[in-house]
Design an enzyme around this catalytic site. Structure first.
Site, PDB file in Angstrom:
ATOM      1  N   HIS A 128     -64.987 -19.082  -8.346  1.00 25.01           N
ATOM      2  CA  HIS A 128     -63.804 -18.648  -7.580  1.00 25.01           C
ATOM      3  C   HIS A 128     -62.922 -17.718  -8.411  1.00 25.01           C
ATOM      4  CE1 HIS A 128     -60.660 -18.610  -4.632  1.00 25.01           C
ATOM      5  NE2 HIS A 128     -59.788 -19.017  -5.527  1.00 25.01           N
ATOM      6  N   ASP A 157     -62.894 -18.543   0.102  1.00 25.91           N
ATOM      7  CA  ASP A 157     -63.822 -17.416  -0.062  1.00 25.91           C
ATOM      8  C   ASP A 157     -64.738 -17.299   1.165  1.00 25.91           C
ATOM      9  OD1 ASP A 157     -62.845 -16.865  -2.689  1.00 25.91           O
ATOM     10  OD2 ASP A 157     -63.978 -18.590  -3.399  1.00 25.91           O
TER      11      ASP A 157
HETATM   12  N1  NAI Z   1     -58.783 -22.602  -4.919  1.00 26.71           N
HETATM   13  C1  NAI Z   1     -58.269 -21.609  -4.230  1.00 26.71           C
HETATM   14  O1  NAI Z   1     -58.964 -20.978  -3.428  1.00 26.71           O
HETATM   15  C2  NAI Z   1     -56.837 -21.240  -4.387  1.00 26.71           C
HETATM   16  C3  NAI Z   1     -56.083 -21.764  -5.402  1.00 26.71           C
HETATM   17  N2  NAI Z   1     -54.749 -21.458  -5.535  1.00 26.71           N
HETATM   18  C4  NAI Z   1     -54.023 -22.066  -6.652  1.00 26.71           C
HETATM   19  O2  NAI Z   1     -53.291 -23.207  -6.190  1.00 26.71           O
HETATM   20  C5  NAI Z   1     -52.210 -23.460  -7.080  1.00 26.71           C
HETATM   21  C6  NAI Z   1     -50.922 -23.715  -6.309  1.00 26.71           C
HETATM   22  O3  NAI Z   1     -50.514 -22.551  -5.629  1.00 26.71           O
HETATM   23  P1  NAI Z   1     -49.148 -22.545  -4.768  1.00 26.71           P
HETATM   24  O4  NAI Z   1     -49.067 -23.742  -3.918  1.00 26.71           O
HETATM   25  O5  NAI Z   1     -49.062 -21.213  -4.141  1.00 26.71           O
HETATM   26  O6  NAI Z   1     -48.077 -22.669  -5.937  1.00 26.71           O
HETATM   27  P2  NAI Z   1     -46.548 -23.183  -5.810  1.00 26.71           P
HETATM   28  O7  NAI Z   1     -45.879 -22.833  -7.089  1.00 26.71           O
HETATM   29  O8  NAI Z   1     -45.950 -22.737  -4.543  1.00 26.71           O
HETATM   30  O9  NAI Z   1     -46.723 -24.752  -5.709  1.00 26.71           O
HETATM   31  C7  NAI Z   1     -47.236 -25.515  -6.765  1.00 26.71           C
HETATM   32  C8  NAI Z   1     -46.601 -26.873  -6.725  1.00 26.71           C
HETATM   33  O10 NAI Z   1     -47.123 -27.626  -7.818  1.00 26.71           O
HETATM   34  C9  NAI Z   1     -46.074 -28.409  -8.311  1.00 26.71           C
HETATM   35  N3  NAI Z   1     -46.328 -28.868  -9.670  1.00 26.71           N
HETATM   36  C10 NAI Z   1     -46.184 -28.202 -10.837  1.00 26.71           C
HETATM   37  N4  NAI Z   1     -46.483 -29.025 -11.856  1.00 26.71           N
HETATM   38  C11 NAI Z   1     -46.829 -30.216 -11.326  1.00 26.71           C
HETATM   39  C12 NAI Z   1     -47.241 -31.445 -11.870  1.00 26.71           C
HETATM   40  N5  NAI Z   1     -47.342 -31.641 -13.193  1.00 26.71           N
HETATM   41  N6  NAI Z   1     -47.513 -32.462 -11.018  1.00 26.71           N
HETATM   42  C13 NAI Z   1     -47.414 -32.271  -9.681  1.00 26.71           C
HETATM   43  N7  NAI Z   1     -47.026 -31.126  -9.108  1.00 26.71           N
HETATM   44  C14 NAI Z   1     -46.742 -30.111  -9.928  1.00 26.71           C
HETATM   45  C15 NAI Z   1     -44.842 -27.510  -8.227  1.00 26.71           C
HETATM   46  O11 NAI Z   1     -43.644 -28.257  -8.301  1.00 26.71           O
HETATM   47  C16 NAI Z   1     -45.062 -26.845  -6.892  1.00 26.71           C
HETATM   48  O12 NAI Z   1     -44.438 -27.560  -5.845  1.00 26.71           O
HETATM   49  C17 NAI Z   1     -52.155 -22.254  -8.012  1.00 26.71           C
HETATM   50  O13 NAI Z   1     -52.750 -22.573  -9.242  1.00 26.71           O
HETATM   51  C18 NAI Z   1     -52.971 -21.208  -7.279  1.00 26.71           C
HETATM   52  O14 NAI Z   1     -53.517 -20.235  -8.137  1.00 26.71           O
HETATM   53  C19 NAI Z   1     -54.127 -20.639  -4.642  1.00 26.71           C
HETATM   54  C20 NAI Z   1     -54.835 -20.095  -3.591  1.00 26.71           C
HETATM   55  C21 NAI Z   1     -56.245 -20.298  -3.414  1.00 26.71           C
HETATM   56  O1  OAA Z   2     -55.818 -15.131  -5.968  1.00 25.87           O
HETATM   57  C1  OAA Z   2     -55.154 -16.104  -6.327  1.00 25.87           C
HETATM   58  O2  OAA Z   2     -54.532 -16.188  -7.391  1.00 25.87           O
HETATM   59  C2  OAA Z   2     -55.161 -17.323  -5.451  1.00 25.87           C
HETATM   60  C3  OAA Z   2     -56.550 -17.602  -5.047  1.00 25.87           C
HETATM   61  O3  OAA Z   2     -57.302 -18.218  -5.759  1.00 25.87           O
HETATM   62  C4  OAA Z   2     -57.033 -16.967  -3.824  1.00 25.87           C
HETATM   63  O4  OAA Z   2     -56.252 -16.508  -2.989  1.00 25.87           O
HETATM   64  O5  OAA Z   2     -58.266 -16.920  -3.663  1.00 25.87           O
END
Ligand code: NAI
Ligand code: OAA
Length: 353
Positions: A217, A190
């Site tokens: 967030h 953010d």
């Molecule tokens: N805090 C923030 O600013 C942001 C948060 N996110 C969040 O981050 C998370 C991950 O996003 P991506 O990497 O794009 O998703 P993705 O689906 O590409 O990767 C997630 C990974 O987590 C793994 N996974 C699923 N269950 C698991 C478990 N029990 N133990 C270990 N690994 C496990 C999957 O196998 C996968 O490799 C989402 O919840 C997303 O909304 C995304 C962007 C910004």
């Molecule tokens: O928007 C989403 O779902 C992933 C996220 O948290 C971000 O990009 O800030």
């Protein structure tokens, strides 16, 4: 006489012998190498390391000179990611862990645990729509932290962050290992977006802009404090409306552009790597490290709130006050607090009930 195809095949087999042949003919296996172990530094685990965020984040942490050991845990694909990254000639030693049976080994002895495990949004979803799947994933992983590295700093990325941080806190409380100063929700993206979009409007280099983003967030809980911009800047009401809306919907902007294939991964990995680096510099004892993060907080009446915190050897060492807000920001704060209250309650109830 050999045909050119045969000649090429002979040369290729010499250059790339099949791995079984390599094992038979090599006099020097990896166990025979003279390496004594990694360089001094911190031990970091990434849980969800094979995912869209996990992979580039793993690469950035492999490049971080403060990291001596990097553990990559996921339920899929970590052997390949680990083999790939392990060929980078940087100091950190990389080890892969696959599936729940290896979770405890992945976590034992870690100083910092970064959690991007879980499902991302698709167009039309809110972050809260991820709760049903991600809450359970975060609970399981945090139970591992309580067993194997209860003193580690935890950087929680999995959405909805407004609820997953309270979930993690309840898991740690239940196990008697909760240290609120060591559990940090990652909201750095953010701030990265705010700095970028404000720099665009003002015609500045984004590296020279710093906007505190407080609250939480998700949507209206993301509250950029434009009145506290560095360098001090004034904005027209139209600019304030445009910037606030764009910063609050930055995640959705990426989700829609990716059209069903996921949410922000590269910018998130960059932001998470910056935040992790700040936590590690704090652990090392560097002075004056201030970052925004969603943490257990007394800055408002809410039990969790994102604001500027000073990081140190103990994790969060000081909560910086919100500072003076203008009327627009005060109204935004009230809206943010209303939604945050519900998200926090939902997270706490998930573990308590
Ligand atoms: N805090 C923030 O600013 C942001 C948060 N996110 C969040 O981050 C998370 C991950 O996003 P991506 O990497 O794009 O998703 P993705 O689906 O590409 O990767 C997630 C990974 O987590 C793994 N996974 C699923 N269950 C698991 C478990 N029990 N133990 C270990 N690994 C496990 C999957 O196998 C996968 O490799 C989402 O919840 C997303 O909304 C995304 C962007 C910004
Ligand atoms: O928007 C989403 O779902 C992933 C996220 O948290 C971000 O990009 O800030």
């Amino acid at each position: 006489m050999q045909s050119s195809t045969e000649r090429i095949a002979r040369i290729a087999s010499h250059l790339h012998p099949p791995s079984s042949q390599m094992e038979e003919t090599s006099l020097l296996g990896r166990s025979g190498c003279r390496a004594k172990g990694g360089t001094p530094g911190f031990k970091v685990a990434i849980l969800g390391a094979a995912g869209g965020i996990g992979q580039p984040l793993a690469m950035l942490m492999k490049m971080n000179p403060l990291v001596s050991v990097l553990h990559l845990y996921d339920v899929v694909n970590t052997p390949g990611v680990t083999a790939d990254l392990s060929h980078m000639n940087t100091g950190a030693v990389v080890r892969g862990f696959l599936g729940q049976a290896q979770l405890d080994n992945a976590l034992t002895g870690m100083d910092l645990v970064i959690i991007p495990a879980g499902v991302p949004r698709k167009p039309g979803m809110t972050r809260d729509d991820l709760f049903n799947i991600n809450a359970g994933i975060v609970r399981t992983l945090c139970e591992g932290v309580t067993r194997c590295c209860p003193n580690a700093i935890v950087n929680l990325i999995s959405n909805p962050v407004n609820s997953t941080v309270p979930i993690a806190a309840e898991v740690f409380k239940k196990a008697g290992t909760y240290n609120p100063r060591r559990l940090l929700g990652v909201t750095t993206l953010d701030v990265a977006r705010a700095n970028t979009f404000v720099a665009e409007v003002l015609g500045l280099d984004p590296r020279n802009v710093n906007i505190p983003v407080v609250g939480g967030h998700a949507g209206v809980t993301i509250l950029p404090l434009l009145s506290q911009a560095t360098p001090p800047s004034s904005f027209t009401p139209e600019e304030v409306a445009y910037l606030t809306e764009r910063i609050q919907n930055g995640g959705t902007e990426v989700v829609e552009a990716k059209a069903g294939t996921g949410s922000a991964t590269l910018s998130m990995a960059y932001a998470a790597a910056q935040f992790a680096d700040a936590c590690l510099r704090g652990l090392r004892g560097d002075a004056g490290i201030v970052e925004c993060s969603y943490v257990a907080s007394q800055v408002t009446e809410l039990p969790f709130f994102a604001s500027r915190v000073r990081l140190g050897r103990g994790g969060v060492e000081e909560f910086l006050p919100l500072g003076p807000l203008n009327e627009f920001e005060r109204a935004g704060l009230e809206k943010a607090k209303k939604e945050l209250t519900e998200s926090i309650h939902k997270g706490v109830s998930f573990i308590k009930s």
